[in-house]
Design an enzyme around this catalytic site. Structure first.
Site, PDB file in Angstrom:
ATOM      1  N   GLY A 226       0.819  -1.197   0.000  1.00 28.97           N
ATOM      2  CA  GLY A 226       0.000   0.000   0.000  1.00 28.97           C
ATOM      3  C   GLY A 226       0.856   1.252   0.000  1.00 28.97           C
ATOM      4  O   GLY A 226       1.930   1.307  -0.612  1.00 28.97           O
ATOM      5  N   SER A 227       0.414   2.269   0.722  1.00 22.94           N
ATOM      6  CA  SER A 227       1.023   3.597   0.609  1.00 22.94           C
ATOM      7  C   SER A 227       2.424   3.717   1.190  1.00 22.94           C
ATOM      8  O   SER A 227       3.104   4.715   0.934  1.00 22.94           O
ATOM      9  CB  SER A 227       0.103   4.642   1.255  1.00 22.94           C
ATOM     10  OG  SER A 227      -1.071   4.796   0.489  1.00 22.94           O
ATOM     11  N   VAL A 228       2.891   2.756   1.983  1.00 25.40           N
ATOM     12  CA  VAL A 228       4.288   2.867   2.438  1.00 25.40           C
ATOM     13  C   VAL A 228       5.248   2.722   1.258  1.00 25.40           C
ATOM     14  O   VAL A 228       6.401   3.164   1.337  1.00 25.40           O
ATOM     15  CB  VAL A 228       4.623   1.843   3.549  1.00 25.40           C
ATOM     16  CG1 VAL A 228       3.826   2.142   4.815  1.00 25.40           C
ATOM     17  CG2 VAL A 228       4.403   0.423   3.087  1.00 25.40           C
ATOM     18  N   PHE A 229       4.770   2.130   0.143  1.00 28.92           N
ATOM     19  CA  PHE A 229       5.618   2.030  -1.051  1.00 28.92           C
ATOM     20  C   PHE A 229       5.789   3.380  -1.730  1.00 28.92           C
ATOM     21  O   PHE A 229       6.689   3.557  -2.552  1.00 28.92           O
ATOM     22  CB  PHE A 229       5.022   1.021  -2.034  1.00 28.92           C
ATOM     23  CG  PHE A 229       5.940   0.687  -3.191  1.00 28.92           C
ATOM     24  CD1 PHE A 229       6.995  -0.197  -3.027  1.00 28.92           C
ATOM     25  CD2 PHE A 229       5.746   1.268  -4.439  1.00 28.92           C
ATOM     26  CE1 PHE A 229       7.849  -0.500  -4.082  1.00 28.92           C
ATOM     27  CE2 PHE A 229       6.587   0.970  -5.500  1.00 28.92           C
ATOM     28  CZ  PHE A 229       7.644   0.077  -5.325  1.00 28.92           C
ATOM     29  N   LYS A 230       4.956   4.363  -1.385  1.00 26.79           N
ATOM     30  CA  LYS A 230       5.104   5.693  -1.974  1.00 26.79           C
ATOM     31  C   LYS A 230       6.477   6.296  -1.670  1.00 26.79           C
ATOM     32  O   LYS A 230       6.974   7.144  -2.414  1.00 26.79           O
ATOM     33  CB  LYS A 230       4.002   6.616  -1.466  1.00 26.79           C
ATOM     34  CG  LYS A 230       2.618   6.254  -2.004  1.00 26.79           C
ATOM     35  CD  LYS A 230       1.523   7.077  -1.347  1.00 26.79           C
ATOM     36  CE  LYS A 230       0.150   6.657  -1.859  1.00 26.79           C
ATOM     37  NZ  LYS A 230      -0.955   7.326  -1.141  1.00 26.79           N
TER      38      LYS A 230
END
Length: 493
Positions: A226-230
């Protein structure tokens, strides 16, 4: 027939017998050499080798130690195996110690450091000979770990009985300070000398749908980030030189993916802040999907794949426990690339990988190789191994790392990671929610971040799989406080 002919006739069978004996001797010599020199290690490790199995239990297996306390030790037993393995804080440290069994193999540190713990490592060869000559009982070495007990306990307490995992690293050294996986198990059940009971326990846990034997921190079924990959996507953007944190992207409420009817929305179901444009900094602080998807479209899959690889995706790693490599998919179309930019489609990670990424950001772009072993001590307390910190790589520049830290610290002070804040401590964080694609129900909740004081720093990654009690809660409500608890435990220890 003359006498000479008779003598030659008699010698022929003798020569044949001598030749046969020589061939047999050479065959026997070659076979024994093969067994002793070439196949010795594999035969020694063969679980069917009962002699080796019995011999290993005749040695006082070395202890596994955390902060001066034995979390795995051997005590005398009253049976033919001489020693009994015990785990005083079994479930708390099961993801770290693993188990040592009679006939069912070893896992965790028990397996990875088996040679040292049994005294059969090459570094202990002379010590074992000396012990034999002086009549001392054989004993293995102790393995002291880098784990911080307070951090491990904080991870277990904060995660509670929920499914998930927590990893904490020292960004400057790579030391693993906490590694907890839930649900866990009691390794004492595997230490029994009743092989039937051990097998039954193993089969029961293996069949358990909650999979307590999986170390979710480093292996098992990998998670969607999810958004931690941003953090990886924005790192790729900054490293490209084409973007900075003030680069702007269109800011609609919905974005239709190319050649598709599927739409991307922000988690808020609104625009990414006010205005027709949103900056990369705002996109990280408010964890917006639409601007990051557009960024992924402009960067392309190759740039994202290269940045992920620089952070360690796809690379084998042992710490010394074997770590399942995280993965970034290949062969993507434009829409799929946009989805991967915010950690969806088929990006898969371990919590350790997410912690490594954050640790590199906290450490000015230098990624240290994770390590769990502090020292190996012989029975006479000689230091046999004292691993030095090792640089794994430099996935980003110091400038990129500083920019990402600034955005992550805003995420804690003003954004969606506010529950990670600690008074008097510099904390940066990023939350994330990953979906399975089924009814848009959250598949897991993430927090990753770091905390630092003047003399200490720590990076953490937390993943929680929601159950019926927490479906609908956000990562800031569930995961961020877990990360905060572990950061506090490390900085206060």
């Amino acid at each position: 027939m003359t006498g000479v002919e008779r003598e030659q006739s008699m010698r022929r069978p003798i020569r044949r017998v001598s030749t046969l004996l020589l061939v047999m001797f050479l065959g026997l010599f070659g076979s024994s050499t093969m067994i002793q020199a070439v196949q010795a290690d594999s035969l020694h490790a063969d679980p069917r080798n009962t002699r080796t199995l019995y011999d290993s239990f005749a040695v006082e297996r070395g202890s596994i130690v955390v902060d001066g306390v034995q979390v795995a030790l051997s005590t005398p037993s009253n049976d033919e195996f001489e020693w009994q393995r015990e785990y005083p804080m079994g479930p708390l440290y099961a993801p770290v110690t693993g188990y040592n069994t009679l006939g069912q193999g070893n896992t965790g540190i028990e397996g990875a450091m088996n040679a040292e713990l049994t005294g059969s490592a090459n570094s202990q060869f002379l010590d074992q000979i000396l012990a034999t000559l002086t009549g001392q009982d054989p004993a293995g070495s102790s393995v002291e770990l880098t784990i911080d007990h307070d951090a491990q306990q904080a991870a277990a307490d904060a995660l509670g009985g929920r499914e998930g995992a927590v990893v904490a690293l020292d960004p400057e050294t790579g030391d693993v300070l906490a590694m907890y996986s839930s649900p866990t198990f009691d390794p004492n059940a595997f230490a029994s000398h009743n092989t039937a009971a051990v097998t039954e326990t193993y089969n029961q846990l293996l069949a358990d749908p909650e999979q307590p034997l999986q170390n979710r921190a480093i292996a098992g079924d990998l998670y969607y980030p999810g958004s931690v990959f941003k953090l990886v996507t924005v790192a790729a953007a900054l490293e490209s030189g084409r973007f900075d944190l003030q680069s702007e992207f269109d800011n609609p409420e919905t974005l239709t993916l190319p050649q598709s009817t599927s739409e991307v929305r922000n988690a808020s179901r609104e625009t990414c802040g006010p205005g027709e444009q949103a900056t990369l900094e705002t996109s990280l602080v408010l964890s917006c999907n639409i601007p990051i998807a557009q960024l992924g479209q402009e960067l392309g899959q190759d740039a994202l794949a290269e940045q992920a690889a620089a952070f360690g995706y796809g690379q084998p790693l042992d710490i010394p426990l074997d770590v399942t490599p995280s993965s970034y998919p290949t062969g993507l179309d434009e829409a799929q690339t946009m989805l991967t930019a915010f950690g969806q489609y088929d990006v898969r990670v371990t919590p350790l990988q997410v912690a490594m990424t954050t640790a590199a950001i906290a450490n000015d772009g230098t990624m240290m190789r994770p390590n769990m072993v502090d020292r190996v001590l012989a029975p006479n307390l000689d230091v046999l191994d004292d691993p030095e910190p090792t640089i794994q790589g430099n996935p980003i520049s110091a400038e990129t790392a500083a920019a990402l830290r600034g955005a992550m610290e805003l995420g804690v002070s003003e954004g969606l990671a506010s529950n990670a804040a600690i008074p008097g401590v510099t904390v940066g964080g990023k939350t994330g929610t990953a979906e399975t694609g089924e009814n848009n129900e959250p598949f897991n909740l993430w927090f990753t971040g770091y905390g630092e004081t003047d003399d200490r720093s720590v990076a953490v990654a937390v993943v929680v799989v929601p159950d019926e009690n927490i479906v609908g809660d956000t990562s800031n409500v569930i995961a961020a406080p877990i990360g905060r608890a572990v950061i506090e435990a490390v900085l206060n220890s």
